[in-house]
Design an enzyme around this catalytic site. Structure first.
Site, PDB file in Angstrom:
ATOM      1  N   HIS A 186       0.819  -1.207   0.000  1.00 56.33           N
ATOM      2  CA  HIS A 186       0.000   0.000   0.000  1.00 56.33           C
ATOM      3  C   HIS A 186       0.858   1.265   0.000  1.00 56.33           C
ATOM      4  CE1 HIS A 186      -3.322  -2.517   2.130  1.00 56.33           C
ATOM      5  NE2 HIS A 186      -3.255  -2.771   0.839  1.00 56.33           N
TER       6      HIS A 186
HETATM    7  C1  FAD Z   1      -0.144  -7.317  -5.202  1.00 57.67           C
HETATM    8  C2  FAD Z   1      -1.010  -6.232  -4.647  1.00 57.67           C
HETATM    9  C3  FAD Z   1      -2.012  -6.544  -3.752  1.00 57.67           C
HETATM   10  C4  FAD Z   1      -2.845  -5.541  -3.255  1.00 57.67           C
HETATM   11  N1  FAD Z   1      -3.936  -5.883  -2.514  1.00 57.67           N
HETATM   12  C5  FAD Z   1      -4.884  -4.938  -2.284  1.00 57.67           C
HETATM   13  C6  FAD Z   1      -6.131  -5.285  -1.752  1.00 57.67           C
HETATM   14  O1  FAD Z   1      -6.420  -6.459  -1.501  1.00 57.67           O
HETATM   15  N2  FAD Z   1      -7.039  -4.301  -1.515  1.00 57.67           N
HETATM   16  C7  FAD Z   1      -6.769  -3.002  -1.804  1.00 57.67           C
HETATM   17  O2  FAD Z   1      -7.625  -2.158  -1.557  1.00 57.67           O
HETATM   18  N3  FAD Z   1      -5.584  -2.650  -2.313  1.00 57.67           N
HETATM   19  C8  FAD Z   1      -4.665  -3.579  -2.599  1.00 57.67           C
HETATM   20  N4  FAD Z   1      -3.507  -3.226  -3.200  1.00 57.67           N
HETATM   21  C9  FAD Z   1      -3.255  -1.801  -3.453  1.00 57.67           C
HETATM   22  C10 FAD Z   1      -4.018  -1.223  -4.627  1.00 57.67           C
HETATM   23  O3  FAD Z   1      -4.151  -2.130  -5.678  1.00 57.67           O
HETATM   24  C11 FAD Z   1      -3.263   0.032  -5.089  1.00 57.67           C
HETATM   25  O4  FAD Z   1      -3.129   0.894  -3.994  1.00 57.67           O
HETATM   26  C12 FAD Z   1      -3.976   0.760  -6.213  1.00 57.67           C
HETATM   27  O5  FAD Z   1      -4.065  -0.060  -7.352  1.00 57.67           O
HETATM   28  C13 FAD Z   1      -3.236   2.047  -6.561  1.00 57.67           C
HETATM   29  O6  FAD Z   1      -3.907   2.679  -7.602  1.00 57.67           O
HETATM   30  P1  FAD Z   1      -3.203   3.741  -8.526  1.00 57.67           P
HETATM   31  O7  FAD Z   1      -4.242   4.240  -9.452  1.00 57.67           O
HETATM   32  O8  FAD Z   1      -2.508   4.732  -7.658  1.00 57.67           O
HETATM   33  O9  FAD Z   1      -2.044   3.003  -9.292  1.00 57.67           O
HETATM   34  P2  FAD Z   1      -2.101   1.609 -10.114  1.00 57.67           P
HETATM   35  O10 FAD Z   1      -3.334   0.866  -9.848  1.00 57.67           O
HETATM   36  O11 FAD Z   1      -0.807   0.957  -9.861  1.00 57.67           O
HETATM   37  O12 FAD Z   1      -2.175   2.085 -11.631  1.00 57.67           O
HETATM   38  C14 FAD Z   1      -1.146   2.770 -12.296  1.00 57.67           C
HETATM   39  C15 FAD Z   1      -1.173   2.369 -13.763  1.00 57.67           C
HETATM   40  O13 FAD Z   1      -0.336   3.245 -14.502  1.00 57.67           O
HETATM   41  C16 FAD Z   1       0.424   2.508 -15.423  1.00 57.67           C
HETATM   42  N5  FAD Z   1       1.657   3.254 -15.680  1.00 57.67           N
HETATM   43  C17 FAD Z   1       2.665   3.445 -14.810  1.00 57.67           C
HETATM   44  N6  FAD Z   1       3.619   4.206 -15.374  1.00 57.67           N
HETATM   45  C18 FAD Z   1       3.197   4.501 -16.613  1.00 57.67           C
HETATM   46  C19 FAD Z   1       3.748   5.268 -17.654  1.00 57.67           C
HETATM   47  N7  FAD Z   1       4.924   5.898 -17.525  1.00 57.67           N
HETATM   48  N8  FAD Z   1       3.063   5.356 -18.823  1.00 57.67           N
HETATM   49  C20 FAD Z   1       1.861   4.735 -18.960  1.00 57.67           C
HETATM   50  N9  FAD Z   1       1.294   4.007 -17.983  1.00 57.67           N
HETATM   51  C21 FAD Z   1       1.953   3.900 -16.817  1.00 57.67           C
HETATM   52  C22 FAD Z   1       0.677   1.198 -14.714  1.00 57.67           C
HETATM   53  O14 FAD Z   1       1.031   0.183 -15.635  1.00 57.67           O
HETATM   54  C23 FAD Z   1      -0.646   0.966 -14.013  1.00 57.67           C
HETATM   55  O15 FAD Z   1      -1.544   0.263 -14.826  1.00 57.67           O
HETATM   56  C24 FAD Z   1      -2.620  -4.193  -3.653  1.00 57.67           C
HETATM   57  C25 FAD Z   1      -1.585  -3.885  -4.525  1.00 57.67           C
HETATM   58  C26 FAD Z   1      -0.782  -4.882  -5.047  1.00 57.67           C
HETATM   59  C27 FAD Z   1       0.292  -4.513  -6.024  1.00 57.67           C
END
Ligand code: FAD
Ligand code: NAG
Ligand code: NAG
Ligand code: NAG
Ligand code: NAG
Ligand code: NAG
Ligand code: NAG
Length: 617
Positions: free
Chosen positions: A549
């Site tokens: 997280h």
């Molecule tokens: C293995 C794992 C288990 C987890 N378990 C849970 C859970 O059970 N419950 C829960 O609530 N949370 C969980 N989390 C946390 C939750 O999934 C994340 O906090 C959340 O997905 C974050 O969202 P975000 O939009 O900030 O980033 P992300 O969901 O990581 O999305 C970012 C996206 O941007 C893309 N990207 C990155 N850099 C670039 C670039 N330069 N150009 C184009 N695209 C790019 C990436 O490929 C990705 O698809 C878990 C996370 C992981 C990794």
């Protein structure tokens, strides 16, 4: 070849050569084949150690891709929501750029999500060598899975749906000075996304008919009553933790539609819209910022070609906590000294990457019981999955979730979260997915049939770390140092969580269950008396790792000296540029991050619509 792989190969062989008598068996066989080949592919998968595959440029000519009203970078928890909501206005043209590719049927099985850590769906990061935690992990580093696929983290995560405590959001306003983010103001956005289909629940706190379906899984026979009764003996009630009262014991709410994972992509990006272009395998390497500090567009690489795209109205960065920080810094937004050192011209001096915070948990707490929960092999588990039954319908096999704090009013936010899972992970799995050293794996003698795995997670760590760049080349991975357990408060609080679990083992309900705490003989703690405070604290430094997280690398606040974006998520000092993802949290919430990050996506889209005179759509 370990025993686990051997059994898989054997199964594969048996199934390939088996005679199927009906269509149904044929379909199941194909499904089994798909699952097993995905699982065995992880055995030989080598995680990339840099981004050269994404940047394999075959043609150095820059191509003009087009002009859009909005460009959203990253289709993760927040980006998918932002792209959906902005494209509700059919007059706006949206470009959504995602570095990863398409998801598939394998990612639909929440209970097998750990395998995706060894696939193209993971950026493949690790933390730096840690000083105070992770000491029993290989190279003292935490494996740090990060989604690189449509849906981002929500396509590979464990699917637990939790929002946090009202006090978390009220603190974003009162302590950190961000108007508009109080619990009362953000609750509507949690509800807007949600389609809650489970009962019982606190109906006033849940949404119905939103895009994102949330459900309970089936029960594990025999597991829930003793856990609920045990908590009650310690004064904590059965609750809906996303409802009126968070502290207590509850059934886990999952991102689950029947038996399938719900991701931000499956929920928010399924219906094509002609004004929304989704470009996969598109790695953004720079936000183009003019000399007068206005974001003009982006540069990205797709299939060996370099493109530029322009944004008429705004660029929204939703690349996640690590990559959003990386991208801002590559574009000249970050700490002056750091950027100068690696040769990036500074466009705006901001503390990008300086406030990294992450939940960490102790991975080796097990209760041994005299009850057998699961002893099915993978074939049988998949048959159960098809019937919407556990254990594969939940991530990390999680089933019950508890929250509490110590010595405060139970109305205040919790300090520790507990997750109860069956079956827990085996020694081999702990080595593979969590990175245990061989010496620690050797004493990790869990029994996946009879044991309950309990995850105590530290909700409000005082330790903060950093995300920095190795170089100015987008090929290089960012350097992630969460600095786990560097503050005494953190290990002390985690230890209070252990004490609570020890108390729980002594309750009448748990005694009836024949519960004993499984003692693991950690090699580095052998000189200490087992189960003593010092021994536990030694164990905590050995096997505490990331709970996945990470947050706060582009933290929200009014002052550019110690924050990166303002309360409307605009990057301080730069026009037409916002960040909307888990990097903007001023501090962590009391739970998991997917739901709060989707909430941020919803609220960001509304603020953008408002600023462009379009809130009514
Ligand atoms: C293995 C794992 C288990 C987890 N378990 C849970 C859970 O059970 N419950 C829960 O609530 N949370 C969980 N989390 C946390 C939750 O999934 C994340 O906090 C959340 O997905 C974050 O969202 P975000 O939009 O900030 O980033 P992300 O969901 O990581 O999305 C970012 C996206 O941007 C893309 N990207 C990155 N850099 C670039 C670039 N330069 N150009 C184009 N695209 C790019 C990436 O490929 C990705 O698809 C878990 C996370 C992981 C990794
Ligand atoms: C799984 O169990 C079933 C039924 O008990 C059995 O038929 C099958 O051969 C087993 N498969 C494996 C891989 O052990
Ligand atoms: C990160 O850890 C994984 C798992 O141990 C390993 O396969 C990978 O090579 C590591 N990556 C780097 C960059 O060290
Ligand atoms: C780059 O592409 C070429 C040809 O398309 C391929 O042979 C090579 O393996 C690729 N390199 C990387 C690092 O992906
Ligand atoms: C994994 O499953 C998907 C289908 O969901 C399939 O397209 C892919 O080829 C499989 N991968 C492997 C390595 O077998
Ligand atoms: C797990 O416990 C059961 C029941 O006591 C026992 O039959 C089984 O052999 C144990 N498995 C392992 C791997 O120790
Ligand atoms: C488990 O242990 C408890 C306490 O010793 C005992 O009362 C109970 O009958 C046992 N249950 C089983 C299934 O052995």
């Amino acid at each position: 070849m370990n025993l686990f792989v051997f059994i898989l190969c054997l199964t594969l062989f048996v199934i390939r050569s088996g005679i199927t008598s009906s269509d149904e068996r044929g379909i199941f066989t194909k499904f089994m084949d798909m699952v097993l080949s995905n699982i065995s592919a992880t055995e030989s998968y080598i995680l990339p150690t840099d981004n050269s595959e994404l940047l394999n440029i075959t043609n150095t000519i820059e191509n003009y891709y087009g002009t859009f009203d909005f460009i959203v970078i990253g289709a993760g928890a927040a980006g998918a929501v932002v792209a959906n909501r902005l494209s509700e206005n059919l007059k706006w043209k949206i470009l959504l750029l995602e570095a990863g590719g398409q998801d598939n049927d394998f990612t639909k099985i929440l209970g097998l999500s750990t395998y995706t850590y060894f696939s193209d769906f993971n950026w493949g990061y690790n933390t730096t060598t840690q000083k105070h935690a992770c000491q029993g992990l290989k190279n003292k580093r935490a494996i740090f899975p990060t989604g690189k696929v449509i849906g981002g983290g929500t396509t590979i995560n464990a699917g637990l749906y939790s929002r946090g405590h009202p006090e978390d959001f009220n603190r974003w306003v009162e302590v950190y000075g961000n108007q508009g983010w109080s619990y009362e103001e953000v609750l509507q956005y949690f509800k807007k996304s949600e389609n809650a289909v489970f009962t019982p629940r606190d109906v006033d706190y849940h949404g119905v008919g939103g895009y994102f379906t949330v459900d309970y899984t089936s029960d594990t026979p025999g597991l829930e009553p003793p856990i609920i009764e045990g908590f009650q003996e310690l004064g904590l009630n059965y609750v809906d933790y996303n409802g009126r009262v968070q502290n207590g014991i509850a059934k886990v709410q999952n991102a689950l539609k029947r038996n399938e994972r719900v991701s931000s992509a499956s929920a928010f990006l399924k219906e094509p819209r002609r004004n929304l272009e989704i470009s996969l395998n598109s790695f953004v390497t720079e936000i183009i910022i003019s000399a007068d500090k206005v974001a003009q567009g982006v540069k990205f690489v797709r299939n060996g070609q370099i493109f530029t795209a322009n944004a008429r109205k705004e660029v929204v960065v939703s690349a996640g906590v690590i990559n959003s920080a990386q991208l801002l810094m590559l574009s000249g937004i970050g700490p002056r000294e750091h950027l100068s050192q690696i040769g990036i011209p500074v466009k705006q001096d901001l503390p990008v990457g300086q406030k990294l915070q992450d939940h960490c948990y102790f991975l080796a707490f097990y209760y041994r019981t005299n009850h057998t929960f699961y002893n099915q092999n993978i074939t049988e588990q998949l048959k159960l999955w098809i019937k919407n039954k556990r254990p594969l319908t939940s991530g990390f096999a999680s089933e019950m979730i508890g929250f509490t704090n110590f010595g405060q009013s139970q109305e205040k936010r919790p300090e520790i979260e507990f997750i109860f899972s069956t079956p827990g992970i085996s020694s081999d799995q702990a080595q593979k997915f969590l990175g245990l050293t061989e010496e620690n794996a050797a004493v990790f003698h869990t029994n996946t049939s009879t044991d309950i795995w309990v995850i105590p997670s530290l909700l409000h760590p005082k330790s903060r770390g950093t995300v920095t760049l190795k170089s100015k080349d987008p090929k290089d991975r960012p350097i992630i140092d969460p600095n786990y357990l560097s503050e005494k408060h953190d290990i002390d609080t985690l230890y209070k969580g252990i004490e609570f679990l020890v108390e729980l083992s002594k309750t009448r309900a748990f005694k009836k269950f024949g519960v004993e705490i499984l003692i693991m003989d950690y090699p580095e703690c052998r000189n200490l008396e087992k189960l003593s405070e010092n021994w536990w604290k030694c164990a905590l430094t050995q096997l505490t790792t990331t709970f996945l997280h990470p947050a706060s690398t582009n933290n929200m606040g009014p002052d550019p000296k110690n924050s990166v974006v303002n309360a409307r998520l605009k990057v301080h000092g730069i026009k037409k540029l916002r960040v909307a993802d888990s990097s903007i949290l001023p501090e962590l919430t009391s739970g998991h991050l997917m739901a709060p990050t989707m909430m941020i996506g919803e609220k960001a889209a509304d603020m953008i619509k408002e600023d462009h005179g379009n809130l009514s759509v």
